[in-house]
Design a protein around this motif. Structure first.
Motif, PDB file in Angstrom:
ATOM      1  N   ALA A  33       5.350  13.023   6.176  1.00  0.00           N
ATOM      2  CA  ALA A  33       6.061  12.052   5.325  1.00  0.00           C
ATOM      3  C   ALA A  33       7.501  12.496   5.084  1.00  0.00           C
ATOM      4  O   ALA A  33       8.433  11.689   5.106  1.00  0.00           O
ATOM      5  N   TYR A  53       9.759  12.213   8.231  1.00  0.00           N
ATOM      6  CA  TYR A  53      10.126  10.802   8.414  1.00  0.00           C
ATOM      7  C   TYR A  53      11.208  10.410   7.403  1.00  0.00           C
ATOM      8  O   TYR A  53      12.174   9.712   7.736  1.00  0.00           O
ATOM      9  N   ASN A 111      11.482   0.453  12.872  1.00  0.00           N
ATOM     10  CA  ASN A 111      10.099   0.402  12.396  1.00  0.00           C
ATOM     11  C   ASN A 111      10.039  -0.240  11.014  1.00  0.00           C
ATOM     12  O   ASN A 111       9.232  -1.123  10.753  1.00  0.00           O
ATOM     13  N   ARG A 112      10.950   0.183  10.138  1.00  0.00           N
ATOM     14  CA  ARG A 112      10.982  -0.411   8.792  1.00  0.00           C
ATOM     15  C   ARG A 112      11.360  -1.887   8.863  1.00  0.00           C
ATOM     16  O   ARG A 112      10.857  -2.710   8.092  1.00  0.00           O
ATOM     17  N   GLY A 131      -1.281   4.888   5.294  1.00  0.00           N
ATOM     18  CA  GLY A 131      -0.253   5.823   5.767  1.00  0.00           C
ATOM     19  C   GLY A 131       1.106   5.276   5.376  1.00  0.00           C
ATOM     20  O   GLY A 131       2.006   5.125   6.193  1.00  0.00           O
ATOM     21  N   SER A 132       1.230   4.963   4.091  1.00  0.00           N
ATOM     22  CA  SER A 132       2.379   4.170   3.609  1.00  0.00           C
ATOM     23  C   SER A 132       3.678   4.945   3.548  1.00  0.00           C
ATOM     24  O   SER A 132       4.753   4.361   3.639  1.00  0.00           O
ATOM     25  N   GLY A 133       3.616   6.279   3.378  1.00  0.00           N
ATOM     26  CA  GLY A 133       4.838   7.090   3.373  1.00  0.00           C
ATOM     27  C   GLY A 133       5.538   7.114   2.024  1.00  0.00           C
ATOM     28  O   GLY A 133       5.139   6.444   1.063  1.00  0.00           O
ATOM     29  N   ASP A 181      -2.269   6.867   1.194  1.00  0.00           N
ATOM     30  CA  ASP A 181      -1.694   7.983   1.958  1.00  0.00           C
ATOM     31  C   ASP A 181      -2.477   9.228   1.579  1.00  0.00           C
ATOM     32  O   ASP A 181      -2.985   9.334   0.462  1.00  0.00           O
ATOM     33  N   ASN A 182      -2.581  10.181   2.490  1.00  0.00           N
ATOM     34  CA  ASN A 182      -3.339  11.399   2.162  1.00  0.00           C
ATOM     35  C   ASN A 182      -2.430  12.501   1.626  1.00  0.00           C
ATOM     36  O   ASN A 182      -2.904  13.602   1.336  1.00  0.00           O
ATOM     37  N   ASP A 197      -7.722   9.835   2.883  1.00  0.00           N
ATOM     38  CA  ASP A 197      -7.492  10.085   4.304  1.00  0.00           C
ATOM     39  C   ASP A 197      -7.987   8.874   5.093  1.00  0.00           C
ATOM     40  O   ASP A 197      -9.180   8.553   5.062  1.00  0.00           O
ATOM     41  N   LEU A 198      -7.063   8.230   5.801  1.00  0.00           N
ATOM     42  CA  LEU A 198      -7.446   7.000   6.515  1.00  0.00           C
ATOM     43  C   LEU A 198      -8.422   7.268   7.645  1.00  0.00           C
ATOM     44  O   LEU A 198      -9.017   6.332   8.195  1.00  0.00           O
ATOM     45  N   VAL A 234       1.106   1.427  10.037  1.00  0.00           N
ATOM     46  CA  VAL A 234       2.469   1.407  10.554  1.00  0.00           C
ATOM     47  C   VAL A 234       2.941   2.837  10.798  1.00  0.00           C
ATOM     48  O   VAL A 234       3.040   3.636   9.853  1.00  0.00           O
TER      49      VAL A 234
HETATM   50  N1  SAM Z   1       4.009   3.589   7.207  1.00  0.00           N
HETATM   51  C1  SAM Z   1       5.315   4.096   6.818  1.00  0.00           C
HETATM   52  C2  SAM Z   1       6.352   3.545   7.755  1.00  0.00           C
HETATM   53  O1  SAM Z   1       6.007   3.180   8.880  1.00  0.00           O
HETATM   54  O2  SAM Z   1       7.519   3.479   7.394  1.00  0.00           O
HETATM   55  C3  SAM Z   1       5.338   5.624   6.814  1.00  0.00           C
HETATM   56  C4  SAM Z   1       5.097   6.239   8.165  1.00  0.00           C
HETATM   57  S1  SAM Z   1       5.116   8.018   8.125  1.00  0.00           S
HETATM   58  C5  SAM Z   1       5.722   8.349   9.721  1.00  0.00           C
HETATM   59  C6  SAM Z   1       3.387   8.407   8.290  1.00  0.00           C
HETATM   60  C7  SAM Z   1       2.663   8.501   6.952  1.00  0.00           C
HETATM   61  O3  SAM Z   1       1.269   8.549   7.228  1.00  0.00           O
HETATM   62  C8  SAM Z   1       2.988   9.739   6.131  1.00  0.00           C
HETATM   63  O4  SAM Z   1       3.304   9.386   4.815  1.00  0.00           O
HETATM   64  C9  SAM Z   1       1.713  10.572   6.180  1.00  0.00           C
HETATM   65  O5  SAM Z   1       1.492  11.314   4.989  1.00  0.00           O
HETATM   66  C10 SAM Z   1       0.670   9.495   6.374  1.00  0.00           C
HETATM   67  N2  SAM Z   1      -0.562   9.983   7.020  1.00  0.00           N
HETATM   68  C11 SAM Z   1      -0.669  10.746   8.140  1.00  0.00           C
HETATM   69  N3  SAM Z   1      -1.961  10.991   8.422  1.00  0.00           N
HETATM   70  C12 SAM Z   1      -2.681  10.354   7.459  1.00  0.00           C
HETATM   71  C13 SAM Z   1      -4.083  10.237   7.198  1.00  0.00           C
HETATM   72  N4  SAM Z   1      -4.977  10.836   7.987  1.00  0.00           N
HETATM   73  N5  SAM Z   1      -4.480   9.518   6.116  1.00  0.00           N
HETATM   74  C14 SAM Z   1      -3.568   8.917   5.313  1.00  0.00           C
HETATM   75  N6  SAM Z   1      -2.228   8.992   5.509  1.00  0.00           N
HETATM   76  C15 SAM Z   1      -1.794   9.703   6.571  1.00  0.00           C
END
Ligand code: SAM
Length: 258
Positions: free
Chosen positions: A10, A13, A47-48, A70-72, A96-97, A121-122, A149
Motif C-alpha cells: 500500500a 503504491y 489505474n485510478r 484491496g482498497s489501498g 484491505d488486509n 484478507d481477500l 483493482v
Molecule cells: N485498489 C487500490 C487502487 O487500485 O488504487 C489500491 C491498490 S494497491 C496497489 C493494493 C492494495 O491491496 C494494498 O492496499 C494492499 O494492502 C492490498 N492487499 C494486498 N493483498 C491483499 C490481501 N490479500 N487482502 C486484502 N488486501 C490486500
C-alpha cells in the motif's frame, strides 16, 4: 506496530502516486520501479482514472452498493467520493488486509455513515463475505459492484486467484458487476517490473490478457472488454500508439447475467 524498515504494497503504491504515507523503504522500491518505467506514476494514475470511470458507470447503471477489495490508502477521488457524488445513498465497503490502510480509512470516514472499513484478507472470501460489518452494509440479494483493482497480481498462482475471484462473483445477485484491473505480461518492461516487485515486496505475478480476461468468465463484459486502461471508455481521446507504460495494465468491467 508498523515496521517502517520493510516496504509494503500500500505504501509503495502511495509513493508511486506521490502521496505522503510512505517511508524510505517504500520509496526505494518505488524508485526502482521508476528506473524501469520512468512513467510509472502515469500507470498508477491511469489505474485510478479507470477506477473513477468504472465506479461512475456502475452507479449510473443503478448499483448502490460497492465492495472495494484491496482498497489501498486514501488518495484523491476515493471510491466512496466518486460513487456518492453520483448517488449519495451509495454504500461502500473498503476491505484491505493492511491495518494502516484501515486506520487511515476509518479516520477519513469517521463522519460518513454509508461507508465501512473492514480489515480482512481477500484470499479468504468466506471470511470476507461473512464479516459482520460487511454484512451489515451490503444486501447480497441486490446488485453489488465488486472491485478488485490492482490487487490480484499480488496473488501467486498457487493461491488460486481464479477460484478466489469466482468465490466473490458466485456470491453476487444477477445485475452485479465485477471490476478488475491487473498488471499484464508480455513486454520486457513488464518482466523487469515483475522482478522488481517480487524482490522488493516478495510478491508480484503479471499475467497475460487472456488469463486476466478469464477472471470474467460467465459474466457479460461491458464494451470494450478487457483492454489497456486508457482504452476503457476514455472521456477524452486516447493517444495512439499506447506508450510502454500504458501497456503495463489491463482492466475490465462485467455484469452478472440473470
Ligand atoms: N485498489 C487500490 C487502487 O487500485 O488504487 C489500491 C491498490 S494497491 C496497489 C493494493 C492494495 O491491496 C494494498 O492496499 C494492499 O494492502 C492490498 N492487499 C494486498 N493483498 C491483499 C490481501 N490479500 N487482502 C486484502 N488486501 C490486500
Amino acid at each position: 506496530m508498523i515496521d517502517h524498515t520493510r516496504p509494503n504494497i500500500a505504501r509503495v503504491y502511495d509513493a508511486i502516486l506521490g502521496g505522503k504515507d510512505n517511508y524510505a523503504a517504500d520509496r526505494a522500491v518505488a524508485a526502482q520501479t521508476q528506473r524501469i518505467v520512468p512513467e510509472i506514476r502515469d500507470v498508477a494514475r491511469d489505474n485510478r482514472a479507470m477506477l473513477g470511470r468504472a465506479v461512475r458507470y456502475m452507479v449510473k447503471a443503478g448499483i448502490r452498493q460497492l465492495v472495494d477489495l484491496g482498497s489501498g490508502l486514501p488518495t484523491a477521488q476515493n471510491t466512496h467520493e466518486v460513487a456518492q457524488s453520483v448517488a449519495s445513498d451509495t454504500r461502500v465497503v473498503y476491505v484491505d488486509n493492511d491495518p494502516v490502510v484501515s486506520a487511515h480509512g476509518r479516520a477519513l470516514l469517521a463522519e460518513n455513515d454509508r461507508t465501512t472499513v473492514v480489515t480482512a484478507d481477500l484470499r479468504r472470501p468466506k471470511a470476507v463475505l461473512d464479516h459482520p460489518d460487511l454484512r451489515a452494509a451490503i444486501d447480497f440479494d441486490r446488485p453489488v459492484g465488486m472491485m478488485l483493482v490492482s490487487v490480484i497480481h499480488y496473488l501467486n498462482d498457487n493461491e488460486d486467484p481464479t477460484g478466489i475471484v469466482r468465490a466473490y462473483t458466485n456470491a453476487l445477485a444477477p445485475g452485479s458487476h465485477l471490476f478488475l484491473t491487473h498488471f499484464c505480461a508480455g513486454t520486457p518492461e513488464a518482466l523487469a517490473l515483475e522482478q522488481a516487485l517480487l524482490s522488493g515486496l516478495g510478491t508480484g505475478r503479471f499475467r497475460s490478457t487472456k488469463q486476466i480476461a478469464a477472471y470474467f468468465d460467465g459474466l457479460d463484459l461491458v464494451p470494450p472488454g478487457v483492454v489497456h486502461l486508457p482504452q476503457w471508455r476514455p472521456e477524452g481521446g486516447v493517444r495512439r500508439p499506447l506508450t510502454i507504460a500504458q501497456r503495463l495494465m489491463v482492466g475490465g468491467l462485467a455484469r452478472k447475467p440473470a
